[in-house]
Design a protein around this motif. Structure first.
Motif, PDB file in Angstrom:
ATOM      1  N   PRO A 116      -5.230  15.236   0.000  1.00 42.10           N
ATOM      2  CA  PRO A 116      -4.859  16.666  -0.461  1.00 42.10           C
ATOM      3  C   PRO A 116      -3.705  17.041   0.465  1.00 42.10           C
ATOM      4  CG  PRO A 116      -7.015  16.660   0.652  1.00 42.10           C
ATOM      5  CD  PRO A 116      -6.622  15.298   0.325  1.00 42.10           C
ATOM      6  N   ASP A 117      -3.684  16.440   1.469  1.00 41.35           N
ATOM      7  CA  ASP A 117      -2.346  16.744   2.470  1.00 41.35           C
ATOM      8  C   ASP A 117      -2.415  15.901   3.536  1.00 41.35           C
ATOM      9  OD1 ASP A 117      -4.477  17.502   4.878  1.00 41.35           O
ATOM     10  OD2 ASP A 117      -5.061  18.894   3.237  1.00 41.35           O
ATOM     11  N   GLY A 118      -1.290  16.109   4.416  1.00 41.18           N
ATOM     12  CA  GLY A 118      -0.961  14.911   5.383  1.00 41.18           C
ATOM     13  C   GLY A 118      -2.009  14.996   6.544  1.00 41.18           C
ATOM     14  N   GLU A 119      -2.574  16.107   6.678  1.00 37.88           N
ATOM     15  CA  GLU A 119      -3.447  16.042   8.022  1.00 37.88           C
ATOM     16  C   GLU A 119      -4.944  15.367   7.605  1.00 37.88           C
ATOM     17  OE1 GLU A 119      -5.550  16.442  11.530  1.00 37.88           O
ATOM     18  OE2 GLU A 119      -3.529  16.605  10.842  1.00 37.88           O
ATOM     19  N   THR A 120      -5.273  15.384   6.204  1.00 37.25           N
ATOM     20  CA  THR A 120      -6.275  14.546   5.742  1.00 37.25           C
ATOM     21  C   THR A 120      -6.076  12.976   5.867  1.00 37.25           C
ATOM     22  OG1 THR A 120      -7.059  16.387   4.272  1.00 37.25           O
ATOM     23  CG2 THR A 120      -8.013  14.152   3.913  1.00 37.25           C
ATOM     24  N   ALA A 121      -4.632  12.864   5.238  1.00 38.52           N
ATOM     25  CA  ALA A 121      -4.247  11.506   5.343  1.00 38.52           C
ATOM     26  C   ALA A 121      -4.505  10.823   6.628  1.00 38.52           C
ATOM     27  CB  ALA A 121      -2.836  11.259   4.746  1.00 38.52           C
ATOM     28  N   ARG A 122      -3.903  11.554   7.783  1.00 42.89           N
ATOM     29  CA  ARG A 122      -3.940  10.961   9.013  1.00 42.89           C
ATOM     30  C   ARG A 122      -5.493  10.633   9.326  1.00 42.89           C
ATOM     31  NH1 ARG A 122      -5.273  12.556  13.873  1.00 42.89           N
ATOM     32  NH2 ARG A 122      -5.791  14.522  13.349  1.00 42.89           N
ATOM     33  N   LYS A 123      -6.154  11.555   9.213  1.00 43.45           N
ATOM     34  CA  LYS A 123      -7.701  11.202   9.530  1.00 43.45           C
ATOM     35  C   LYS A 123      -8.298  10.083   8.702  1.00 43.45           C
ATOM     36  CE  LYS A 123      -8.652  16.086  10.706  1.00 43.45           C
ATOM     37  NZ  LYS A 123      -9.371  17.270  10.504  1.00 43.45           N
ATOM     38  N   GLU A 124      -7.853   9.864   7.273  1.00 44.43           N
ATOM     39  CA  GLU A 124      -8.398   8.935   6.625  1.00 44.43           C
ATOM     40  C   GLU A 124      -7.770   7.390   7.121  1.00 44.43           C
ATOM     41  OE1 GLU A 124     -11.030   8.982   4.331  1.00 44.43           O
ATOM     42  OE2 GLU A 124     -11.305  10.990   4.909  1.00 44.43           O
ATOM     43  N   LEU A 125      -6.428   7.630   7.525  1.00 40.92           N
ATOM     44  CA  LEU A 125      -5.541   6.213   7.635  1.00 40.92           C
ATOM     45  C   LEU A 125      -5.647   5.946   9.081  1.00 40.92           C
ATOM     46  CD1 LEU A 125      -2.700   6.813   5.172  1.00 40.92           C
ATOM     47  CD2 LEU A 125      -4.864   5.542   4.709  1.00 40.92           C
ATOM     48  N   LYS A 126      -6.387   6.578   9.958  1.00 43.60           N
ATOM     49  CA  LYS A 126      -6.323   6.427  11.189  1.00 43.60           C
ATOM     50  C   LYS A 126      -6.641   5.011  11.711  1.00 43.60           C
ATOM     51  CE  LYS A 126      -7.993   8.183  15.981  1.00 43.60           C
ATOM     52  NZ  LYS A 126      -9.040   9.153  16.374  1.00 43.60           N
ATOM     53  N   GLY A 127      -5.809   4.551  12.512  1.00 42.85           N
ATOM     54  CA  GLY A 127      -6.055   2.928  12.887  1.00 42.85           C
ATOM     55  C   GLY A 127      -4.941   2.131  12.127  1.00 42.85           C
ATOM     56  N   GLU A 185       0.968  -1.219   0.074  1.00 44.06           N
ATOM     57  CA  GLU A 185       0.035  -0.026  -0.037  1.00 44.06           C
ATOM     58  C   GLU A 185       0.898   1.359  -0.110  1.00 44.06           C
ATOM     59  OE1 GLU A 185      -3.337  -0.084   3.052  1.00 44.06           O
ATOM     60  OE2 GLU A 185      -2.770  -2.239   3.363  1.00 44.06           O
ATOM     61  N   VAL A 186       0.593   2.251  -0.930  1.00 38.82           N
ATOM     62  CA  VAL A 186       1.334   3.584  -1.025  1.00 38.82           C
ATOM     63  C   VAL A 186       0.380   4.411  -1.113  1.00 38.82           C
ATOM     64  CG1 VAL A 186       3.261   4.859  -2.120  1.00 38.82           C
ATOM     65  CG2 VAL A 186       3.366   2.140  -1.975  1.00 38.82           C
ATOM     66  N   TYR A 187       0.468   5.327  -0.103  1.00 39.15           N
ATOM     67  CA  TYR A 187      -0.543   6.628  -0.230  1.00 39.15           C
ATOM     68  C   TYR A 187       0.297   7.696  -0.362  1.00 39.15           C
ATOM     69  CZ  TYR A 187      -3.850   3.002   1.939  1.00 39.15           C
ATOM     70  OH  TYR A 187      -4.467   2.062   2.511  1.00 39.15           O
ATOM     71  N   ILE A 188      -0.365   8.903  -0.881  1.00 36.53           N
ATOM     72  CA  ILE A 188       0.460  10.036  -1.580  1.00 36.53           C
ATOM     73  C   ILE A 188      -0.594  11.129  -1.234  1.00 36.53           C
ATOM     74  CG2 ILE A 188      -0.258   9.744  -3.908  1.00 36.53           C
ATOM     75  CD1 ILE A 188       2.578  10.486  -4.501  1.00 36.53           C
ATOM     76  N   THR A 189       0.134  12.131  -0.923  1.00 39.23           N
ATOM     77  CA  THR A 189      -0.528  13.602  -1.208  1.00 39.23           C
ATOM     78  C   THR A 189      -0.375  14.246  -2.156  1.00 39.23           C
ATOM     79  OG1 THR A 189       1.200  14.880   0.410  1.00 39.23           O
ATOM     80  CG2 THR A 189      -0.474  13.622   1.559  1.00 39.23           C
ATOM     81  N   ALA A 190      -1.305  15.217  -2.875  1.00 38.14           N
ATOM     82  CA  ALA A 190      -1.332  16.052  -3.971  1.00 38.14           C
ATOM     83  C   ALA A 190      -1.838  17.113  -3.974  1.00 38.14           C
ATOM     84  CB  ALA A 190      -1.533  15.210  -5.238  1.00 38.14           C
ATOM     85  N   ARG A 191      -1.333  18.298  -4.304  1.00 38.13           N
ATOM     86  CA  ARG A 191      -1.916  19.605  -3.983  1.00 38.13           C
ATOM     87  C   ARG A 191      -2.718  19.736  -5.408  1.00 38.13           C
ATOM     88  NH1 ARG A 191       2.492  23.876  -3.506  1.00 38.13           N
ATOM     89  NH2 ARG A 191       0.594  25.346  -3.647  1.00 38.13           N
ATOM     90  N   HIS A 192      -2.334  19.143  -6.556  1.00 38.02           N
ATOM     91  CA  HIS A 192      -2.956  19.403  -7.825  1.00 38.02           C
ATOM     92  C   HIS A 192      -3.565  18.396  -8.619  1.00 38.02           C
ATOM     93  CE1 HIS A 192      -0.730  23.514  -7.878  1.00 38.02           C
ATOM     94  NE2 HIS A 192       0.195  22.753  -7.693  1.00 38.02           N
ATOM     95  N   PRO A 193      -4.633  18.524  -9.175  1.00 36.00           N
ATOM     96  CA  PRO A 193      -5.355  17.563  -9.730  1.00 36.00           C
ATOM     97  C   PRO A 193      -4.661  16.472 -10.608  1.00 36.00           C
ATOM     98  CG  PRO A 193      -7.095  19.119  -9.778  1.00 36.00           C
ATOM     99  CD  PRO A 193      -5.495  19.930  -9.228  1.00 36.00           C
ATOM    100  N   PHE A 194      -3.825  17.276 -11.469  1.00 35.41           N
ATOM    101  CA  PHE A 194      -3.010  16.342 -12.448  1.00 35.41           C
ATOM    102  C   PHE A 194      -1.770  15.572 -11.854  1.00 35.41           C
ATOM    103  CE2 PHE A 194      -0.497  20.419 -12.226  1.00 35.41           C
ATOM    104  CZ  PHE A 194       0.804  20.094 -12.103  1.00 35.41           C
TER     105      PHE A 194
END
Length: 349
Positions: free
Chosen positions: A221-232, A197-206
């Motif tokens: 979109p950012d690390g904070e969103t990733a933290r919330k979504e990947l919690k656990g 599993e490899v998750y990534i953050t990206a600022r731009h749609p392309f």
């Protein structure tokens, strides 16, 4: 010179090369075309990529005496004494000249060589028609990889080093912060190393679209969103590629599991605050990485050059814009403006 008639000057061979000018300005100038010294080669440059570090110099204005460009592929056209590389060989260039005698070199940490010259930084680089490099820094390209695409070996080598330091292996779960060239290439290399599993953050749609095409599990979109979504979910490693003024080190520490690893690749503009209590309590391993080394029987740059054969198809779309050398100013403007949709901008002398 011997053999010349008095009063008659021999023409000196010259080449075109990019030079730093004012902030956010480059120019193309004439420089002398020189023969390679003993142990070095000269190559006809086929492709030179614009890196994020080049953009840092572009924005502030670099020294006009230096030729930038450290992501380089080309064809050997002359060799110095003692060199066994054949002319006509398609090569990638590891842009560091090192002594191989100091403690750092003898322990494989060649980037930290006490006598290092960085080609494209404090030494002449490859945004020119020709470039000089140590014979020990050129790697023959796989047969199906063009010399232009040899310029992709350098960002792949950066990712090889980062992934090696991260401890990513078969079954790992990783997060990449940032979806510029370095972040996207790390996605590929992390997958190749065994991450499931490899998750990534990206600022731009392309960037998000490209990340998914390269095998990212999901994009945030950012690390904070990733933290919330990947919690656990226990994240084994985070590779930070953003730098600047972003809060990405703190985000990485919040994302990674207990005793996980956060690798810092991004170049920050100044000191950043660290959440030292979470580092302590989680026993996080925070590792700075830059460039590549020779930690074993094979150099990380050599591994990257070999990987081009396997990763060529997914890597090629990263080169979104190509410009001839005479349009270097436009190339830098395009690379500096993400509204252009640029990921990797390449100059083709």
């Amino acid at each position: 010179m011997e053999g010349c008639k008095p009063g008659i000057m021999l023409a000196v061979s010259t080449m075109r090369a990019v030079a730093w000018a004012d902030p956010r300005a480059v120019e193309v100038v004439e420089r002398d075309l020189t023969e390679p010294p003993p142990g070095w080669v000269r190559l006809r440059v086929a492709g030179a990529g614009i890196c994020g570090s080049d953009l840092h110099s572009y924005r502030r204005g670099g020294p006009a005496v230096n030729t930038p460009g450290h992501e380089v592929g080309g064809v050997v056209d002359a060799v110095g004494d003692g060199v066994e590389v054949d002319t006509g060989t398609n090569v990638s260039v590891e842009p560091v000249a090192v002594c191989f005698r100091c403690y750092e070199c003898l322990t494989g940490q060649t980037w930290h060589c006490q006598n290092r010259v960085f080609l494209g930084g404090d030494g002449a680089g490859g945004m020119a028609e020709s470039m000089l490099a140590p014979a020990t820094s050129v790697y023959a390209l796989p047969d199906r990889v063009s010399p232009e695409d040899g310029s992709l070996a350098e960002p792949v080598a950066v990712a090889v080093h980062a992934v090696n330091e991260s401890g990513i292996r078969l079954g790992s779960r990783a997060v990449i912060l940032g979806a510029g060239t370095v972040g996207l290439v790390n996605t590929l290399v992390a997958r190749r190393a065994g991450a499931t599993e490899v998750y990534i953050t990206a600022r731009h749609p392309f960037q998000a679209e490209m990340a998914l095409a390269l095998g990212a599990t999901a994009v945030f979109p950012d690390g904070e969103t990733a933290r919330k979504e990947l919690k656990g979910l226990p994240v084994d490693a985070v590779i930070e590629t953003v730098g600047g003024t972003a809060p990405t080190i703190s985000e990485g520490i919040s994302l990674v599991r207990n005793r996980g690893t956060v690798v810092m690749l991004g170049a920050f503009q100044g000191d950043v605050a660290l959440p030292v209590t979470p580092i302590l309590l989680k026993e996080v391993r925070l590792v700075g990485t830059v460039c590549y080394g020779r930690p074993g029987p094979r150099s990380e740059f050599g591994m990257a050059t070999d990987l081009l054969d396997e990763l060529l198809e997914p890597l090629e779309p990263l080169v979104t814009h190509t410009f001839p050398l005479d349009r270097a100013s436009e190339a830098f403007q395009t690379a500096d403006d993400k509204s252009s949709g640029s990921i990797k901008v390449r100059l083709t002398p």
